[in-house]
Design a protein around this motif. Structure first.
Motif, PDB file in Angstrom:
ATOM      1  N   PRO A 203      22.954   4.353  -2.112  1.00 10.49           N
ATOM      2  CA  PRO A 203      21.603   4.032  -2.578  1.00 10.49           C
ATOM      3  C   PRO A 203      21.592   3.267  -3.900  1.00 10.49           C
ATOM      4  O   PRO A 203      20.741   2.388  -4.100  1.00 10.49           O
ATOM      5  N   GLU A 204      22.521   3.570  -4.800  1.00  9.40           N
ATOM      6  CA  GLU A 204      22.582   2.846  -6.064  1.00  9.40           C
ATOM      7  C   GLU A 204      22.959   1.387  -5.841  1.00  9.40           C
ATOM      8  O   GLU A 204      22.391   0.479  -6.465  1.00  9.40           O
ATOM      9  N   GLU A 205      23.910   1.141  -4.957  1.00 10.84           N
ATOM     10  CA  GLU A 205      24.278  -0.237  -4.635  1.00 10.84           C
ATOM     11  C   GLU A 205      23.135  -0.952  -3.928  1.00 10.84           C
ATOM     12  O   GLU A 205      22.909  -2.154  -4.148  1.00 10.84           O
ATOM     13  N   ALA A 206      22.416  -0.242  -3.073  1.00 12.32           N
ATOM     14  CA  ALA A 206      21.267  -0.847  -2.392  1.00 12.32           C
ATOM     15  C   ALA A 206      20.187  -1.234  -3.393  1.00 12.32           C
ATOM     16  O   ALA A 206      19.523  -2.272  -3.244  1.00 12.32           O
ATOM     17  N   TYR A 207      20.008  -0.421  -4.424  1.00 10.16           N
ATOM     18  CA  TYR A 207      19.071  -0.765  -5.495  1.00 10.16           C
ATOM     19  C   TYR A 207      19.514  -2.048  -6.189  1.00 10.16           C
ATOM     20  O   TYR A 207      18.705  -2.945  -6.470  1.00 10.16           O
ATOM     21  N   HIS A 208      20.801  -2.140  -6.475  1.00  8.48           N
ATOM     22  CA  HIS A 208      21.346  -3.344  -7.130  1.00  8.48           C
ATOM     23  C   HIS A 208      21.155  -4.565  -6.227  1.00  8.48           C
ATOM     24  O   HIS A 208      20.957  -5.684  -6.728  1.00  8.48           O
ATOM     25  N   ALA A 209      21.203  -4.344  -4.917  1.00  6.75           N
ATOM     26  CA  ALA A 209      21.103  -5.442  -3.955  1.00  6.75           C
ATOM     27  C   ALA A 209      19.660  -5.895  -3.712  1.00  6.75           C
ATOM     28  O   ALA A 209      19.447  -6.837  -2.947  1.00  6.75           O
ATOM     29  N   ARG A 210      18.695  -5.252  -4.358  1.00  7.42           N
ATOM     30  CA  ARG A 210      17.307  -5.697  -4.224  1.00  7.42           C
ATOM     31  C   ARG A 210      16.635  -5.935  -5.569  1.00  7.42           C
ATOM     32  O   ARG A 210      15.443  -6.234  -5.634  1.00  7.42           O
ATOM     33  N   ARG A 211      17.399  -5.805  -6.655  1.00 10.52           N
ATOM     34  CA  ARG A 211      16.815  -5.969  -7.980  1.00 10.52           C
ATOM     35  C   ARG A 211      16.204  -7.363  -8.135  1.00 10.52           C
ATOM     36  O   ARG A 211      16.720  -8.345  -7.602  1.00 10.52           O
ATOM     37  N   GLY A 212      15.111  -7.430  -8.849  1.00 12.77           N
ATOM     38  CA  GLY A 212      14.451  -8.707  -9.072  1.00 12.77           C
ATOM     39  C   GLY A 212      13.590  -9.191  -7.923  1.00 12.77           C
ATOM     40  O   GLY A 212      13.051 -10.302  -7.967  1.00 12.77           O
ATOM     41  N   THR A 213      13.453  -8.362  -6.865  1.00  9.90           N
ATOM     42  CA  THR A 213      12.646  -8.744  -5.703  1.00  9.90           C
ATOM     43  C   THR A 213      11.637  -7.645  -5.404  1.00  9.90           C
ATOM     44  O   THR A 213      11.660  -6.576  -6.011  1.00  9.90           O
ATOM     45  N   ASP A 214      10.764  -7.935  -4.436  1.00  9.27           N
ATOM     46  CA  ASP A 214       9.862  -6.891  -3.940  1.00  9.27           C
ATOM     47  C   ASP A 214      10.300  -6.423  -2.555  1.00  9.27           C
ATOM     48  O   ASP A 214       9.523  -5.845  -1.805  1.00  9.27           O
ATOM     49  N   TRP A 215      11.554  -6.671  -2.221  1.00 11.69           N
ATOM     50  CA  TRP A 215      12.071  -6.277  -0.916  1.00 11.69           C
ATOM     51  C   TRP A 215      12.149  -4.758  -0.807  1.00 11.69           C
ATOM     52  O   TRP A 215      12.427  -4.049  -1.779  1.00 11.69           O
ATOM     53  N   SER A 216      11.932  -4.267   0.389  1.00 15.99           N
ATOM     54  CA  SER A 216      12.062  -2.839   0.654  1.00 15.99           C
ATOM     55  C   SER A 216      13.533  -2.500   0.886  1.00 15.99           C
ATOM     56  O   SER A 216      14.361  -3.370   1.169  1.00 15.99           O
ATOM     57  N   TYR A 217      13.842  -1.215   0.791  1.00 10.30           N
ATOM     58  CA  TYR A 217      15.193  -0.781   1.145  1.00 10.30           C
ATOM     59  C   TYR A 217      15.481  -1.033   2.616  1.00 10.30           C
ATOM     60  O   TYR A 217      16.621  -1.317   2.995  1.00 10.30           O
ATOM     61  N   GLU A 218      14.454  -0.942   3.459  1.00  7.99           N
ATOM     62  CA  GLU A 218      14.654  -1.244   4.874  1.00  7.99           C
ATOM     63  C   GLU A 218      15.156  -2.672   5.065  1.00  7.99           C
ATOM     64  O   GLU A 218      16.072  -2.928   5.854  1.00  7.99           O
ATOM     65  N   GLU A 219      14.567  -3.614   4.335  1.00  9.48           N
ATOM     66  CA  GLU A 219      14.995  -5.009   4.444  1.00  9.48           C
ATOM     67  C   GLU A 219      16.439  -5.170   3.995  1.00  9.48           C
ATOM     68  O   GLU A 219      17.237  -5.875   4.626  1.00  9.48           O
ATOM     69  N   VAL A 220      16.806  -4.525   2.893  1.00  9.83           N
ATOM     70  CA  VAL A 220      18.176  -4.613   2.388  1.00  9.83           C
ATOM     71  C   VAL A 220      19.164  -4.056   3.404  1.00  9.83           C
ATOM     72  O   VAL A 220      20.160  -4.711   3.759  1.00  9.83           O
ATOM     73  N   PHE A 221      18.898  -2.869   3.906  1.00 10.76           N
ATOM     74  CA  PHE A 221      19.835  -2.250   4.845  1.00 10.76           C
ATOM     75  C   PHE A 221      19.857  -2.979   6.189  1.00 10.76           C
ATOM     76  O   PHE A 221      20.893  -3.016   6.858  1.00 10.76           O
ATOM     77  N   ARG A 222      18.742  -3.585   6.562  1.00  9.91           N
ATOM     78  CA  ARG A 222      18.728  -4.353   7.809  1.00  9.91           C
ATOM     79  C   ARG A 222      19.663  -5.556   7.709  1.00  9.91           C
ATOM     80  O   ARG A 222      20.432  -5.851   8.641  1.00  9.91           O
TER      81      ARG A 222
END
Length: 459
Positions: A203-222
Motif C-alpha cells: 500500500p505504501e508503494e501504491a501511494y507513491h505510485a499515485r502521488r501528484g494525481t487524483d487517481w484511485s488506488y483501483e486505477e493504480v492496481f489495475r
C-alpha cells in the motif's frame, strides 16, 4: 537542544486493561467463538490481573492455538520456492524502525558521499528473476524504498514532471540519479518472466505510485495487474493504530489509507497477504486492535491468504540507536503473537512462522504455536539482514524437508495463493521445487554455490 524521545517518554491512550478475565477469553478461544479486542488483550498478556507473562497460562494459549491449527489446516507445513528482488534502497520517508533504506539524496549524480545502497534497472531485475526462474522458483517478491524518481508509468511521469512543486510530491527526475529504477510498470513487467508469480506493491508503494494525481488506488492496481502483478504483500502495515504510527513512521500513510489501498487491490482481483510488525513501542492493546482491523478487512474482501507476524529486529535501527526502544519482542511475546493470531483471525486460513526473524529452532517451535507456513527459500533477503538479523538468507528444499519432518509434520511445497500444493516424500531425495514454471526438482543452488554462502551443502 531538545532532548529526543526515549522509551520512558511514551504514553498512549490505548492501554492493555480490560474488564474481561483471562479464563473467559481462553474458554471462548477453545470453543471457537469469535474473540473481541479485550479477549485478545487477555490472551496476549496472559491476564491483565497480574504483571508479566504467566508461563502456565501461556502454555494453555499455545495449546489452544495449536489445536485450532490442526483443526483448520491439518499437519501440513507449507513453503514456497521464491526469490526476493528488492529494486532499490533509496528512500526518504524516515521510518524509525527501518535500516533497509539509504537516504535518497546519496544516489544522486552530484552526491558528496557514495551511497551504501543499490538501485536496479528493469533490465537488471529481469536478468535476476530469469535466472531464478530457470532454477525453479515459483514466486518473486519485491518490496522497495520510495525512490523519488519512481513513477507508476509514462503517463504518471508526465504528470510528475509538470508539477509546479515537485518537492511537495517527493519527485526528482531520473536524470538526477546514477541509476534510474524506471517505472513501477517497467519493473513489474520485467519481473513477470515465463509465468512466475509476481508478489509486489505494498500500500505504501501504491501511494507513491499515485502521488501528484487524483487517481484511485483501483486505477493504480489495475495498471499494475495489466503489467503482470499477481498478488500484493500487506506490508507497510506495521501497527494499524495511529498513535503508534505517529511514533515509528510519521511519514507513512495512515491506517485508513492502508486499508483503502488493500481493499482496492482486492476489488481489482488481486490476492494479498497481511502483516503485523510488533515488538517496538506498541503494547498488547495495539496488537489486538491491529488484529481486529485485519479481520474486518478480511470480512470485507476475503482475499487475504495468510497472516505474517514480523518480530521487530532492533539492533541497527533508529528506534534503538535513539533509545526509543531497548530491545525487540521476547520469545514469550513471539509465541503469543503467533498463537493469538491463529485464535483471533478466524477468517484467515494460514499463519506464517519466519525463520528469518526467529531462527530455525524457534521458527520450528512457532509451528506448534498455531503457525502452519514456514516462508520460502528467499534466494536473497536484504531487509532483515540490514536491520541486524542473524538467521541467514536462504533455505533449500532439503533444509525444509529435514526441519519439518523432524517435528513430525508434513512438508508441502505451495504456490503463493495456496491453490497448488505438492506433498514432499521425505524418503525420496533429491529435493527441489516442482511447481515453478521451469522447475524440475533440481536443488535451487548447487553444492558449490551453497558453500560460497557459508551454508551446509545441498547434496
Amino acid at each position: 537542544m531538545e532532548r529526543p524521545v526515549t522509551e520512558a517518554d511514551l504514553t498512549f491512550d490505548h492501554v492493555p486493561q480490560t474488564d474481561q478475565s483471562f479464563e473467559n477469553a481462553l474458554e471462548k478461544a477453545r470453543d471457537g467463538d469469535r474473540l473481541t479486542v479485550d479477549d485478545a488483550i487477555e490472551l496476549f498478556t496472559t491476564g491483565t490481573d497480574s504483571e508479566g507473562i504467566d508461563q502456565r497460562r501461556k502454555e494453555r494459549v499455545l495449546e489452544a492455538a495449536d489445536r485450532r491449527r490442526a483443526e483448520d489446516v491439518g499437519e501440513e507445513v507449507t513453503f514456497v520456492a521464491n526469490l526476493n528482488n528488492n529494486v532499490t534502497t533509496a528512500c526518504n520517508v524516515g521510518c524509525l524502525f527501518c535500516n533497509f533504506k539509504d537516504a535518497a539524496h546519496t544516489f544522486e549524480r552530484d552526491a558528496e558521499v557514495e551511497t551504501a545502497g543499490f538501485t536496479k534497472t528493469p533490465d537488471e531485475s529481469r536478468e535476476i528473476v530469469a535466472d531464478a526462474v530457470e532454477r525453479g522458483i515459483y514466486e518473486v517478491t519485491s518490496v522497495s524504498g520510495l525512490h523519488p524518481a519512481f513513477a507508476l508509468d509514462a503517463e504518471h511521469r508526465e504528470i510528475l514532471e509538470a508539477h509546479p512543486e515537485p518537492k511537495e510530491i517527493n519527485y526528482k527526475p531520473p536524470e538526477r540519479y546514477v541509476t534510474s529504477p524506471g517505472t513501477y510498470v517497467d519493473q513489474i513487467s520485467a519481473m513477470s518472466v515465463d509465468g512466475v508469480h509476481v508478489h509486489s506493491m505494498t500500500p505504501e508503494e501504491a501511494y507513491h505510485a499515485r502521488r501528484g494525481t487524483d487517481w484511485s488506488y483501483e486505477e493504480v492496481f489495475r495498471r499494475l495487474k495489466d503489467a503482470g502483478l499477481d498478488t500484493v504483500p500487506g506490508t507497510a502495515a506495521e501497527i494499524l493504530v495511529e498513535e503508534v504510527r505517529d511514533v515509528i513512521c510519521p511519514g507513512k500513510i495512515g491506517t485508513e489509507e492502508w486499508l483503502e489501498a488493500m481493499e482496492a487491490a482486492a476489488d481489482v482481483g488481486l490476492g494479498m497477504t497481511a502483516t503485523i510488525m510488533y515488538g517496538h513501542v506498541e503494547n498488547e492493546a495495539h496488537r489486538a486492535l491491529h488484529l481486529k482491523r485485519i479481520r474486518d478487512l478480511q470480512d470485507r474482501t476475503g482475499n487475504i491468504t495468510e497472516f505474517v507476524p514480523l518480530s521487530f529486529i532492533h539492533q541497527n535501527t533508529p528506534l534503538f540507536e535513539h533509545d526509543v526502544v531497548s530491545s525487540g519482542a521476547s520469545i514469550d511475546e513471539d509465541e503469543l503473537m503467533i498463537a493469538v493470531s491463529r485464535l483471533f483471525l478466524d477468517n484467515v486460513d494460514h499463519v506464517q512462522s519466519s525463520w528469518v526473524k526467529y531462527g530455525d529452532e524457534q521458527g520450528l517451535k512457532m509451528l506448534s504455536c498455531g503457525a502452519d507456513d514456514y516462508m520460502g527459500t528467499i534466494l536473497s533477503e536484504e531487509i532483515t539482514t540490514r536491520a541486524g538479523g542473524e538467521h541467514g538468507e536462504f533455505r533449500s528444499f532439503e533444509d525444509y524437508v529435514e526441519m519439518i519432518s523432524s517435528i513430525g509434520r508434513v512438508p508441502v511445497e505451495r504456490s503463493t495463493d495456496y491453490e497448488t500444493r505438492r506433498v514432499i516424500d521425505s524418503e525420496d531425495p533429491p529435493f527441489g521445487p516442482q511447481l515453478g514454471p521451469k522447475a524440475d526438482g533440481t536443488p535451487l543452488l548447487t553444492a558449490d554455490e551453497r558453500a560460497e554462502r557459508a551454508l551446509p551443502a545441498d547434496d
